[in-house]
Motif scaffolding. Structure first.
Motif, mmCIF file in Angstrom:
data_model
loop_
_atom_site.group_PDB
_atom_site.id
_atom_site.type_symbol
_atom_site.label_atom_id
_atom_site.label_comp_id
_atom_site.label_asym_id
_atom_site.label_seq_id
_atom_site.Cartn_x
_atom_site.Cartn_y
_atom_site.Cartn_z
ATOM 1 N N GLY A 188 0.774 -1.228 0.000
ATOM 2 C CA GLY A 188 0.000 0.000 0.000
ATOM 3 C C GLY A 188 0.802 1.273 0.000
ATOM 4 N N ARG A 189 2.125 1.169 -0.037
ATOM 5 C CA ARG A 189 2.945 2.381 0.099
ATOM 6 C C ARG A 189 2.722 3.369 -1.035
ATOM 7 N NH1 ARG A 189 4.532 6.509 -0.169
ATOM 8 N NH2 ARG A 189 6.538 7.441 0.384
ATOM 9 N N GLU A 191 0.150 3.274 -3.249
ATOM 10 C CA GLU A 191 -1.238 3.334 -3.662
ATOM 11 C C GLU A 191 -1.867 4.623 -3.124
ATOM 12 O OE1 GLU A 191 -3.076 -0.248 -2.279
ATOM 13 O OE2 GLU A 191 -1.621 -1.541 -3.286
ATOM 14 N N ARG A 192 -3.066 4.947 -3.570
ATOM 15 C CA ARG A 192 -3.792 6.139 -3.120
ATOM 16 C C ARG A 192 -2.953 7.412 -3.301
ATOM 17 N NH1 ARG A 192 -4.142 2.467 0.836
ATOM 18 N NH2 ARG A 192 -2.758 3.669 2.194
ATOM 19 N N GLY A 193 -2.297 7.472 -4.446
ATOM 20 C CA GLY A 193 -1.530 8.674 -4.759
ATOM 21 C C GLY A 193 -0.148 8.719 -4.161
ATOM 22 N N THR A 195 0.869 8.895 -0.974
ATOM 23 C CA THR A 195 1.083 9.876 0.092
ATOM 24 C C THR A 195 1.903 9.322 1.246
ATOM 25 O OG1 THR A 195 -1.052 9.235 1.056
ATOM 26 C CG2 THR A 195 -1.044 11.118 -0.444
#
Length: 403
Positions: A188-189, A191-193, A195
């Motif tokens: 997940g590092r 992912e989601r832009g 951040t």
């Protein structure tokens, strides 16, 4: 008088060893404050266990590779033998240099945090401190292989690294880069832009930085390894580089506390190599440039290159250490207020050998261990966190009891 001189040197080096040993608490708390809460116990355990493994490996193999002297002699010989100096002087030198050697896996620990298995890390620590680190140490500080003589004959001066910008910090940082690339990013590092994950505790992070800053004056000043070689110039140069790094990080990093506290460390990393030969004003500039290198290096590493180096150890130790090795060949020159006796080309060559050796050796060590027993926690273990997956306990056990 001679006995007093030896006793003074012994106590001087011992205090340096204790100060650098205390820095390992700084490494631990810097990591504790940066990683997520579910990985804080792992950070504390890793640094302490790495120190124990490093000291053992350095005692059995590493110090002998670097300096050609071993410890499998009688206690009488160790205390008074010709190779060991009166009163066991060489033993405290071993203690001092062992704390340097153990800093290499402590540096790496911050880069590979939150997803590395425990046993593979322990094995890597043993191999790095027994073989990879001391072989370069032998070249830079032990006079081995004829490399320093060749550099002196070719470029007019040997490679100069008074307190380890290259030998310790750049080596640790470039091995860490190899390990981080081999491991890959945390789940997940990016992912989601992309951040990222916020630090778990700014106060713990700050405490880690303070402990490192205080201990660093033992790291640098006591590298003279004798009372009559101690220099106030080293102390003030360390101080000026530290504050230069802080002020640059405040401005460039827009007062971000992570940048500010690591900016101090960036300046101290960079000044190690030339702290005994630079002018304090030059050291301030070296530290300020290191602060810039860390902030911009960390941003580029995380956002553009998408390298998940959790504590930013490659920009902090790898890049700032490299800058420090080169800076000694610039600001150590008499033309820039330094004491001289250095050559930029020798600094360039020695630094290049150090980072190439570290990066290539790191790739080999972590690739071999990965192929044999694996490196990463499973996805489920990583989501649960290294604390519960490896150590079976969290940072706040009582608060985490469900009932």
């Amino acid at each position: 008088m001679e006995d007093q001189s030896v006793g003074g040197d012994l106590f001087f080096i011992l205090m340096g060893a204790i100060l650098v040993f205390a820095m390992h608490g700084g490494f631990a708390f810097l990591e504790v404050g940066t990683v997520r809460h579910k990985n804080q116990v792992n950070a504390l355990v890793k640094i302490l266990v790495d120190f124990a493994i490093s000291t053992t490996a350095y005692f059995l193999i590493g110090y002998t590779l670097a300096y050609g002297v071993g410890f499998f002699q009688s206690a009488e010989t160790l205390v008074n033998g010709a190779d060991y100096g009166p009163q066991g002087l060489l033993l405290v030198k071993f203690f001092f240099l062992a704390t340097f050697a153990a800093a290499v896996p402590a540096i790496i620990s911050g880069g590979i945090a939150e997803r590395m298995k425990f046993l593979p890390q322990c094995l890597a620590t043993a191999l790095l401190v027994a073989f990879l680190y001391p072989l370069f140490e032998a070249f830079a500080w032990g006079g081995a292989y004829g490399g320093q003589d060749w550099l002196a004959a070719t470029f007019g001066a040997p490679f100069h690294d008074f307190a380890g910008s290259i030998v310790v910090h750049a080596v640790g940082g470039w091995v860490a880069l190899a390990a981080v690339l081999r491991l890959g990013p945390r789940l997940g590092r990016f992912e989601r832009g992309g951040t990222g994950f916020p630090p778990s505790s700014i106060p713990w992070l700050a405490l880690g930085s303070w402990l490192l800053c205080v201990g660093w004056f033992g790291f640098n000043v006591m590298s003279a390894q004798a009372l009559d070689g101690a220099s106030g110039l080293v102390a003030v140069n360390s101080l000026m580089a530290m504050v230069g790094g802080i002020l640059a990080a405040v401005v460039i990093g827009r007062a971000d506390p992570g940048y500010v506290h690591n900016g101090a460390l960036a300046g101290l990393v960079a000044v190690c190599a030339g702290s005994d030969i630079m002018h304090p004003a030059g050291s301030f500039v070296v530290g300020a440039i290191a602060g810039l290198v860390f902030v911009k290096g960390f941003e580029i590493c995380q956002t553009r290159l998408k390298i998940d180096d959790v504590l930013g150890v490659w920009p902090l130790h790898g890049l700032c250490g490299l800058w420090g090795g080169l800076a000694a060949g610039i600001f150590g020159l008499e033309a820039l207020g330094g004491l001289g006796g250095v050559s930029f080309l020798s600094q360039l060559a020695g630094s290049a050998v150090g980072i190439a050796w570290a990066f290539a050796g790191g790739l080999v060590v972590y690739s071999v261990i990965g192929a044999v027993i694996g490196l990463r926690l499973t996805p489920d273990e990583e989501r649960r966190g290294a604390d519960l997956s490896i150590h079976k306990i969290g940072a706040n056990p009582e608060a985490e009891i469900i009932g």
